[in-house]
Enzyme design. Structure first.
Site, PDB file in Angstrom:
ATOM      1  CD1 TRP A 170      -9.388  -0.695 -19.294  1.00  0.00           C
ATOM      2  CD2 TRP A 170      -8.358  -2.215 -17.859  1.00  0.00           C
ATOM      3  NE1 TRP A 170     -10.152  -1.955 -19.491  1.00  0.00           N
ATOM      4  CE2 TRP A 170      -9.354  -2.961 -18.709  1.00  0.00           C
ATOM      5  CE3 TRP A 170      -7.337  -2.762 -17.333  1.00  0.00           C
ATOM      6  CZ2 TRP A 170      -9.655  -4.172 -18.542  1.00  0.00           C
ATOM      7  CZ3 TRP A 170      -7.614  -4.359 -17.319  1.00  0.00           C
ATOM      8  CH2 TRP A 170      -8.604  -5.061 -17.611  1.00  0.00           C
ATOM      9  CG  ASP A 185      -4.009   2.004 -21.797  1.00  0.00           C
ATOM     10  OD1 ASP A 185      -3.684   1.541 -23.100  1.00  0.00           O
ATOM     11  OD2 ASP A 185      -4.060   1.558 -20.870  1.00  0.00           O
ATOM     12  CE  LYS A 194      -8.718  -3.847 -26.152  1.00  0.00           C
ATOM     13  NZ  LYS A 194      -9.554  -4.566 -25.360  1.00  0.00           N
TER      14      LYS A 194
END
Length: 355
Positions: free
Chosen positions: A99, A166, A190
């Site tokens: 990511w 992030d 999440k």
């Protein structure tokens, strides 16, 4: 048979969050209308956004001068939106996983990108060592937890430049010193909500400095000024976020989430290190508490599919590892229970006994 959810995301939610959200989907606040069909500007829904923002600020101790907004598009959209709003000439990125690498790619559309550190050559089996942070970059971007490879930076960096993170897969799992960050963003699926909403924590006085004219929807100031209501927000995911924040607070907040994360991870990592059939894939100092990755030991590689089948028959869901790593991945976000963790460990022990 009881199921134990180890999916990497969307992940499991506390049962009461699911049940409370389901009730509102049937009848929101006794209005006779479903949460799915009310106006986002309805007088009954505005307090949902306000309370959700308030709880995030309370749980993470967000200081004055920061805004919390809710957007669609997932964290992947923020890979573009972050540099659009903050990159002036040059930005630094820590390449710690898939990511982070994707975020770097999008940033290159807006200016020069410097790779400050990387562990790509070692297939991301450890966190990159940041030897020096350039002082001439507009910001340093980090990804605090890597869901695919199972590494995590569980502390706040001291950076001589604006820091952007992030935190999609570990936000709300530990205390965070928000004052060290210019921006924090997280896909909420999440630890915070069902899929469909992205949470951003933005330092207000850092907005509006990019030298480009931004499309209205891309400019963070648009959403800050309209309290996330510039366009129709994802109503149901925001409500599920509110319920999750209420649950988190009632459980003891992020300090308790941090304690539970360490406890869950210790139990599973201890078994990985003890069990002759398995081995971890990440250097010990970089091990994630959220995504625990492991494979069969070299002498037992042929048992990978049999163990997956064995665990599936025992009710373990979502433990197959990402194709980039192989093996297995036990995702232990905030809602994961000790019962689930112990059931997985017992699976590993019973499978070892058979072989």
């Amino acid at each position: 048979m009881k199921k134990y959810n180890f999916n990497a995301g969307p992940s499991m939610l506390p049962r009461e969050v699911i049940e409370n959200t389901a009730k509102q989907i049937l009848d929101f606040n006794g209005s006779g209308l479903s949460l799915m069909e009310i106006s986002h500007r309805a007088k009954d829904f505005t307090p949902v956004v306000d309370e959700a923002v308030s709880l995030i600020k309370e749980l993470l101790d967000v200081p004055e001068g920061y805004s919390v907004i809710f957007l669609g598009g997932g964290a992947s959209l923020e890979f573009m939106q972050i540099p659009a709003n903050f990159l002036i000439k040059k930005a630094g990125y820590v390449n710690s996983g898939t990511w982070a690498k994707k975020a770097m790619k999008e940033a290159k559309h807006f200016g020069e990108v410097v790779e400050v550190a990387s562990s790509a050559d070692d297939n991301y089996t450890h966190l990159p060592e940041i030897k020096e942070i350039p002082t001439d970059i507009d910001y340093l971007h980090i990804c605090t937890n890597n869901t695919i490879f199972g590494t995590e930076l569980r502390k706040d960096l001291d950076a001589p430049v604006p820091l952007i993170a992030d935190m999609s897969s570990d936000i709300m799992s530990r205390p965070v010193d928000v004052s060290k960050y210019t921006a924090i963003y997280a896909g909420a699926q999440k630890n915070m909500a069902m899929a469909g909403v992205t949470v951003l924590i933005l330092k207000n006085d850092m907005l509006g400095k990019a030298p480009r004219e931004l499309p209205t929807m891309v400019d963070y100031r648009t959403h800050v000024e309209k309290n996330s209501m510039f366009n129709t927000p994802p109503v149901v995911p925001i409500y599920s976020l509110l319920e999750t924040m209420r649950w988190c607070k009632a459980q003891g907040g992020v300090k308790e989430m941090d304690r539970r994360a360490h406890e869950r991870a210790r139990i599973i990592y201890d078994e990985i290190d003890r069990n002759k059939l398995f081995r971890g894939t990440v250097e010990e100092s970089s091990r994630s508490l959220m995504n625990i990755c492991f494979v069969m030991s070299d002498d037992y590689k042929e048992l990978e599919k049999p163990f997956l089948d064995f665990a599936t028959e025992r009710g373990m869901v979502g433990i197959k590892g990402h194709r980039s790593v192989g093996g297995f991945r036990a995702s232990c976000y905030n809602a994961q229970t000790l019962e689930g963790v112990n059931a997985l460990v017992q699976c590993m022990k019973d499978f070892e006994a058979q072989h």
